[in-house]
Design an enzyme around this catalytic site. Structure first.
Site, short mmCIF file in Angstrom:
data_model
loop_
_atom_site.label_atom_id
_atom_site.label_comp_id
_atom_site.label_asym_id
_atom_site.label_seq_id
_atom_site.Cartn_x
_atom_site.Cartn_y
_atom_site.Cartn_z
N ASP A 163 -17.36 -26.89 -46.83
CA ASP A 163 -16.38 -28.20 -46.46
C ASP A 163 -16.63 -29.11 -47.36
OD1 ASP A 163 -15.49 -26.83 -44.25
OD2 ASP A 163 -17.07 -27.58 -43.12
N TYR B 91 -27.81 -20.86 -45.35
CA TYR B 91 -27.80 -22.42 -45.49
C TYR B 91 -29.14 -23.36 -45.23
CZ TYR B 91 -22.80 -21.85 -45.59
OH TYR B 91 -21.44 -21.69 -46.10
#
Length: 277
Positions: free
Chosen positions: A57, A115
């Site tokens: 994002d 992540y």
């Protein structure tokens, strides 16, 4: 045609995410895919489409995003890494370019991703070098967060941790790791003779006396839903602040409703660390 795979690092602060956005009403915002395709098309002399392993994002960073592209055979042996880096802005860098089999797909061949979300345990003061990459949360109850994180392990329906705007088939994912670690050295507070903290600054003084360090949370799974990592991090921080007990997590998972979970963590603390093949 030859298929090439790229490993890409980027600082997402001034980027509108990985993916080119479909809009015609205004200028196209800067994206990682767009910047890479701009250079590839200039070299090849025709449109080139890149396919990324993950669609990070706006504001999210990457240490090792993976993407693939097809180029004419006579262009395959160019020094693509040098060509990309010569034309890319300073917030995007190509670490490697290799030739891969024609059937390789950066997204569909990935077995999982890791992540890392970074937290800074102080809210009044953040070192400038860390500010773009860590969420300044203040002091947190790490034991409570560890207890909550344990409930996220394994195969679950993570619908409560998915934001809208996706057309995926299933919200079931298998999380194999949610763990925290410290990064870097603690900033040093100079020992000033007779110094006393000013009113309102006691929290900072006490935190620095105990040694401030970045708290990095690693999340590994076979795949992640839209903003799933940021939503899990938002939950863990809410637990760390005492807003939820750790044992509230099973009920949130069972609800399969985004409104039952706490707010999404900010984008800037998140980094795509590794894609597993």
């Amino acid at each position: 045609m030859a298929r090439l795979a790229l490993t890409v690092s980027y600082v997402g602060t001034r980027l509108a995410g990985w993916q080119i956005q479909a809009r015609t009403d205004r200028p196209q915002p800067r994206t990682v895919q767009g910047e890479l395709e701009r250079i590839a098309e200039r070299i090849v002399g025709a449109p080139v489409r890149l396919h990324g392993a993950g669609r990070t994002d706006s504001g999210v960073h990457a240490e090792a995003q993976v993407a693939h592209m097809d180029v004419p055979d006579h262009r395959a042996d160019l020094d693509w890494q040098r060509a990309f880096n010569a034309g890319l802005p300073d917030d995007i860098s190509v670490a490697a370019v290799v030739r891969v089999p024609d059937e390789f797909h950066a997204r569909f061949d990935a077995r999982g991703k890791t992540y890392t979300y970074r937290l800074w345990p102080e809210r009044r003061w953040v070192p400038p070098r860390l500010a773009p990459f860590a969420w300044a949360t203040g002091q947190l109850d790490m034991d409570a967060m560890d207890a909550a994180a344990a409930y996220l392990h394994g195969m679950h329906d993570f619908a409560s941790f998915q934001n809208t705007g996706t057309d995926i088939v299933t919200t079931v994912r298998t999380v194999t790791r949610v763990a925290r670690r410290h990064e870097g050295e603690a900033p040093v507070q100079p020992a000033l003779p007779g110094a006393q903290p000013l009113a309102g600054a006691e929290e900072t003084a006490n935190a620095m006396a105990g040694g401030l360090r970045v708290m990095a949370w690693d999340f590994e799974a076979d795949g992640f839903l839209k903003q799933m990592v940021r939503n899990m991090m938002g939950l863990l921080v809410a637990v760390g602040r005492g807003k939820l007990p750790p044992d509230a997590v099973p009920a949130i998972l069972a609800a399969r409703d985004r409104k039952t979970a706490p707010a999404t963590a900010p984008a800037h603390g998140l980094t795509l660390t590794r894609v597993h093949y």
